[in-house]
Design a protein around this motif. Structure first.
Motif, short mmCIF file in Angstrom:
data_model
loop_
_atom_site.label_atom_id
_atom_site.label_comp_id
_atom_site.label_asym_id
_atom_site.label_seq_id
_atom_site.Cartn_x
_atom_site.Cartn_y
_atom_site.Cartn_z
N GLY A 7 -7.79 6.68 -10.24
CA GLY A 7 -8.41 6.80 -8.98
C GLY A 7 -7.96 6.03 -7.87
N GLY A 8 -6.97 5.16 -7.86
CA GLY A 8 -6.36 4.31 -6.84
C GLY A 8 -6.87 2.90 -6.38
N SER A 9 -7.18 2.41 -7.85
CA SER A 9 -7.73 0.94 -7.77
C SER A 9 -6.28 -0.06 -8.18
CB SER A 9 -8.86 0.42 -8.98
OG SER A 9 -9.84 1.36 -8.25
N TYR A 10 -5.70 -0.14 -7.25
CA TYR A 10 -4.30 -0.95 -7.59
C TYR A 10 -4.29 -2.02 -6.22
CZ TYR A 10 -3.62 3.21 -9.95
OH TYR A 10 -3.78 4.34 -10.88
N THR A 53 -2.72 10.85 1.28
CA THR A 53 -4.30 10.90 1.31
C THR A 53 -4.54 10.59 2.88
OG1 THR A 53 -4.80 8.32 0.88
CG2 THR A 53 -4.66 9.94 -0.88
N LYS A 54 -5.56 10.51 3.34
CA LYS A 54 -5.95 10.51 4.80
C LYS A 54 -5.72 8.69 5.10
CE LYS A 54 -10.71 8.91 3.53
NZ LYS A 54 -12.23 9.48 3.67
N ALA A 110 2.19 -12.03 -0.27
CA ALA A 110 1.33 -11.51 0.87
C ALA A 110 0.92 -10.14 0.65
CB ALA A 110 1.85 -12.04 2.12
N PHE A 111 -0.45 -9.78 0.93
CA PHE A 111 -0.68 -8.41 0.82
C PHE A 111 -0.09 -7.33 1.53
CE2 PHE A 111 -4.53 -10.35 -0.95
CZ PHE A 111 -4.78 -9.77 -2.19
N ALA A 112 0.56 -6.38 1.07
CA ALA A 112 1.27 -5.38 2.01
C ALA A 112 0.17 -4.35 2.61
CB ALA A 112 2.14 -4.46 1.14
N TRP A 113 0.51 -3.75 3.56
CA TRP A 113 -0.58 -3.02 4.38
C TRP A 113 -0.51 -1.52 3.74
CZ3 TRP A 113 -3.87 -4.97 7.32
CH2 TRP A 113 -4.02 -6.31 7.78
N SER A 114 0.57 -1.23 3.48
CA SER A 114 0.72 0.24 2.79
C SER A 114 1.89 0.37 1.81
CB SER A 114 0.88 1.22 3.85
OG SER A 114 2.25 1.24 4.56
N MET A 115 1.94 1.54 1.12
CA MET A 115 3.01 1.57 0.26
C MET A 115 4.45 1.86 1.06
SD MET A 115 2.21 1.81 -2.81
CE MET A 115 3.37 2.62 -3.80
N THR A 116 4.25 1.93 2.37
CA THR A 116 5.64 2.37 3.06
C THR A 116 5.90 0.96 4.00
OG1 THR A 116 4.26 2.95 5.06
CG2 THR A 116 5.13 4.73 3.68
N ASP A 117 5.49 -0.14 3.47
CA ASP A 117 5.91 -1.34 4.20
C ASP A 117 7.50 -1.99 3.61
OD1 ASP A 117 3.26 -1.60 5.06
OD2 ASP A 117 3.00 -3.75 4.27
N PRO A 118 8.46 -2.12 4.37
CA PRO A 118 9.57 -2.32 4.26
C PRO A 118 9.92 -3.47 3.45
CG PRO A 118 9.23 -3.07 6.39
CD PRO A 118 8.01 -2.50 6.02
N VAL A 119 10.94 -3.69 2.53
CA VAL A 119 11.27 -4.66 1.76
C VAL A 119 12.79 -5.12 1.89
CG1 VAL A 119 9.58 -4.21 -0.08
CG2 VAL A 119 11.94 -3.09 -0.29
N ALA A 120 13.24 -6.09 1.67
CA ALA A 120 14.60 -6.72 1.80
C ALA A 120 15.20 -7.23 0.52
CB ALA A 120 14.65 -7.51 2.94
N ASP A 121 16.56 -7.27 0.69
CA ASP A 121 17.16 -7.77 -0.76
C ASP A 121 16.72 -9.24 -0.99
OD1 ASP A 121 19.58 -7.67 -2.58
OD2 ASP A 121 20.21 -9.30 -1.45
#
Length: 321
Positions: A102-105, A87-88, A112-123
């Motif tokens: 509709g995106g209420s998640y 999306t935008k 800690a809150f992630a900024w986006s779905m593309t935030d990196p994660v580690a083992d």
């Protein structure tokens, strides 16, 4: 010859690095995932999820984690229970655990809150995602305990502190204690309420693995998770010793009376005693144990053999010269 040795060492180095990368790739990345569904119930609680780079961006992200969690645990896999859309605002979550609202998640990394779905994660990271139950004011608050997994080995009491992640008036992330929340064990209320600092102590009445969570009445909280394994065993109490009864005293066995030794027997005992005293004063072992003597003989023989061998080798070496 030197070129051959250098080539061999280079090949060995390359093979070692290849084995190292293959081993690392085989181990994979494991992330612990928690998901709360549309009813505010825990669908997953710190489940270990093996994560792969599904979108090929060479980075493991929240999207990769949630996709893998649905593939492993949701009936029908990610195709049935999970969806994203660009999306935008970037990559956005559109379906979680089968619920498209509709995106209420919400989703967090290590509480800690992630900024986006593309935030990196580690083992070893902890990723939590939840479906909002309040679709009008979106008042659901993400909550978590100060301890995630606990082994109780000496006591059955556990003290936990409950916190919520929130935002202040300037939309900056803050944390606040949760007062008045009731702890639950495997979904059953315990009657234990958190104080003004969000702290409470719960006592476990059975052993084994159990899930501690909490519910609140004054606010909507995403159920927190603490996995507890109780192996503590209460110390057994020794029963008091009963005082002897009259019947016990009456039936107590009579001690045998030993007749005094005769004069001849006393004389023999005295003679034996004198003999033992003489042996002790002379320094000769009464038991006849010669172990130490043989040990010294063996050591001397080994040393002698070593000296002779050294002499023979020395003579042969210098005789050739």
């Amino acid at each position: 010859m030197k070129k051959i040795i250098a080539l061999f060492m280079a090949l060995t180095l390359v093979l070692s690095v290849s084995v190292l990368f293959a081993s690392a790739e085989g181990e994979g990345t494991n992330v612990y995932v928690t998901i709360a569904d549309k009813d505010g119930k825990l669908a997953l609680a710190y489940e270990s999820v093996s994560v792969a780079d599904i979108d090929g961006d060479e980075v493991l992200t929240v999207n990769d984690v949630l996709y893998a969690a649905h593939e492993q645990f949701y009936e029908g896999g990610a195709a049935a229970g999970y969806a994203t859309e660009t999306t935008k605002w970037g990559l956005s979550l559109m379906k979680l655990w089968g619920e498209a609202n509709g995106g209420s998640y919400g989703y967090t990394i290590n509480d800690a809150f992630a900024w986006s779905m593309t935030d990196p994660v580690a083992d070893g990271d902890y990723v939590a995602a939840y479906v909002y139950t309040d679709l009008n004011k979106w008042s659901d608050k993400y909550s978590y305990f100060d301890r995630k997994e606990v082994e109780l080995t000496e006591s059955t009491d556990l003290t936990l502190t409950l916190t919520i992640a929130d935002f202040d008036a300037d939309s900056m992330p803050i944390t606040l204690p949760v007062a008045g929340a009731e702890l639950t064990i495997d979904g059953e209320p315990t009657g234990v309420i958190t104080d003004e600092n969000g702290t409470a102590t719960v006592t476990f009445t059975k052993g084994g693995k159990q899930l501690v969570s909490a519910t609140a009445t004054e606010k909507i909280i995403v159920p927190p998770v603490c996995l507890v394994n109780v192996t503590a065993i209460e110390k057994e109490t020794t029963p008091p010793t009963e005082a002897p009864t009259e019947l016990d005293e009456a039936t107590e066995p009579v001690k045998e009376t030993i007749a005094p030794a005769t004069k001849d027997q006393a004389t023999k005992d005295e003679a034996t005693k004198d003999s033992a005293t003489k042996d002790s004063s002379s320094g000769t072992p009464a038991t006849g144990d010669a172990t130490m003597l043989w040990l010294w003989i063996v050591i001397a023989a080994v040393c002698l053999c070593g000296i002779i061998t050294a002499i023979v080798i020395y003579k042969k070496k210098y005789a050739k010269k």
